[in-house]
Motif scaffolding. Sequence first.
Motif, PDB file in Angstrom:
ATOM      1  N   PRO A 184       0.852  -1.191   0.000  1.00 41.98           N
ATOM      2  CA  PRO A 184       0.000   0.000   0.000  1.00 41.98           C
ATOM      3  C   PRO A 184       0.890   1.243   0.000  1.00 41.98           C
ATOM      4  N   ASP A 185       0.333   2.354  -0.420  1.00 41.00           N
ATOM      5  CA  ASP A 185       1.104   3.596  -0.377  1.00 41.00           C
ATOM      6  C   ASP A 185       1.277   4.079   1.067  1.00 41.00           C
ATOM      7  N   MET A 186       0.265   3.839   1.875  1.00 37.05           N
ATOM      8  CA  MET A 186       0.313   4.163   3.299  1.00 37.05           C
ATOM      9  C   MET A 186      -0.413   3.083   4.053  1.00 37.05           C
ATOM     10  N   TRP A 187       0.093   2.714   5.233  1.00 39.79           N
ATOM     11  CA  TRP A 187      -0.638   1.781   6.073  1.00 39.79           C
ATOM     12  C   TRP A 187      -0.345   2.068   7.538  1.00 39.79           C
ATOM     13  N   ILE A 188      -1.211   1.540   8.378  1.00 41.91           N
ATOM     14  CA  ILE A 188      -1.004   1.620   9.824  1.00 41.91           C
ATOM     15  C   ILE A 188      -0.384   0.310  10.275  1.00 41.91           C
ATOM     16  N   ASP A 189       0.782   0.403  10.867  1.00 40.48           N
ATOM     17  CA  ASP A 189       1.513  -0.796  11.275  1.00 40.48           C
ATOM     18  C   ASP A 189       1.017  -1.266  12.638  1.00 40.48           C
ATOM     19  N   ARG A 190       0.691  -2.561  12.738  1.00 39.22           N
ATOM     20  CA  ARG A 190       0.239  -3.133  14.009  1.00 39.22           C
ATOM     21  C   ARG A 190       1.154  -4.266  14.460  1.00 39.22           C
ATOM     22  N   SER A 191       2.372  -4.314  13.951  1.00 36.98           N
ATOM     23  CA  SER A 191       3.300  -5.383  14.309  1.00 36.98           C
ATOM     24  C   SER A 191       3.832  -5.181  15.712  1.00 36.98           C
ATOM     25  N   SER A 192       4.408  -6.240  16.263  1.00 36.36           N
ATOM     26  CA  SER A 192       4.875  -6.193  17.651  1.00 36.36           C
ATOM     27  C   SER A 192       6.109  -5.324  17.835  1.00 36.36           C
ATOM     28  N   ASP A 193       6.838  -5.034  16.746  1.00 40.09           N
ATOM     29  CA  ASP A 193       8.062  -4.242  16.885  1.00 40.09           C
ATOM     30  C   ASP A 193       7.888  -2.806  16.398  1.00 40.09           C
TER      31      ASP A 193
END
Length: 479
Positions: free
Chosen positions: A60-69
């Motif tokens: 995606p051009d922009m996304w919200i990161d929800r990863s643990s790091d």
Amino acid sequence: MSIHIFVPSPLSMKSPSANDDFVLKTIEDKFNVRLRVESRIPGNDYNAAIEEMLLANNPPDMWIDRSSDGASKLALDGVLADMTSFVSPLTMPNYFKYWANEKELRQYTIHNRFYRAPVPYDKNVYRSYYIRRDWLERLELEIPRTYDNYLNVLRAFTFDDPDGNGKDDTYGFTTSGNNSSLSTDWPEYVKNGLIYPAYMENNKLVDMTSDLRIGQVVDDILKVINEGVVDPDWFFNSGTDHIDKAVQGIAGIVLGESVDFALDANPASLQSRTRQSNPEADWVPFNPLGDQPLRAGVSPEYPFVFSKMTADKHPEKMKKIAEILDWLAGEEGFLLTHYGIEGAHYARSGNAITLLSRNEEGLQRSLGDMNIWTFFTPETPSVLNLQVIDPALTNRDKEIKSYLARMPVKQKLGTALTPPVGIDVAAFRSRQNELQVKMLFSDQSGAQWPAYYEELMSQHDGYQIIRNFEKQVKDASKE
């Protein structure tokens, strides 16, 4: 110009059709773009979808990161754009006026580079357990205020037919383990002094899920599991399965983390959904640990990030995304995404916003499908000096909001936590989860946790990660 963004979707949300999505139409007309919005409920599927797009070289051009790091690995892998040219008080004035400041952004850097920026967040705390008060009343029980009383309620909800249907089909508590981890919803963490998600104690950082006290947490959880008073399928529940079970009357206690989690005024709330099949249902917040805080104060958590591929090839897209996000962060975008169209969904007098009745031509009802657009700003109108009057709020709702406002809170860390350069926190957390699941299902005891802890800390960079987190908190306090 075509733009692709990927964002979390609210629980129990049905996406509006493109023809009915007045927010999408407004954005596309206002900014002269074609906007493709993809969403998933936060969890394993959300992270897997982003990973799949990255592996396919089609991010995606922009996304919200929800990863643990917190996107640290993505930054090291070179897939994130440096945001310096796109996110600043000049390019995003609303974002910096209402939601963020340059100090927070300095603390939010990864490896001394500006690869991520915090999504605006609600600084209030709403983490609370919810219980079926109608079940308690049927069994002539009080809302539990101690852990021992909580255990007695678990037993009553499991063995004493709280719904009165004559069947053995209810349990006390449920959560979702996503077939991979020990959920942080269990009150046994707090019983053992571990507050969500991390906090400082005696000048040391306490990381809730990797602390040495986890062994006792596991032993306490095993006691209620072995007693048969919690949902036996909790580990296999994923996403919001446990909330669905609570709605269905399978369990009488769950954890909620939003202010409208059980409000009558929220058509998608636990309360509203449960009452569709049981008009007598009454979910209320409570704390099974008395006055013990259930979480630390809120600090920036999830970042939004830009694709390096897009920034390199089409920097004009990044500038346009920054404009759109800043519009969402301002009054015009906030009002449209949270309360709809003036005159149709709300009336305005100065800074007072009065929501129109949901029964009035059915207009307000359609807003439930628009919640995806609140991905960038929380429901905190006071930040923009707006006062919202919701006629749908019942006296019960007001009591719940008052209770949540009075809940004790552990002092917040005051900064986002970033792992050391080259350290894979996701691998650390993955091994942590494996070892904790092993204790639950193979060892059936927390006795081995000191040995597992030493492996985790020595062989999987745990000591280095925690020391780095601790240093960041101390440095932030000096600032």
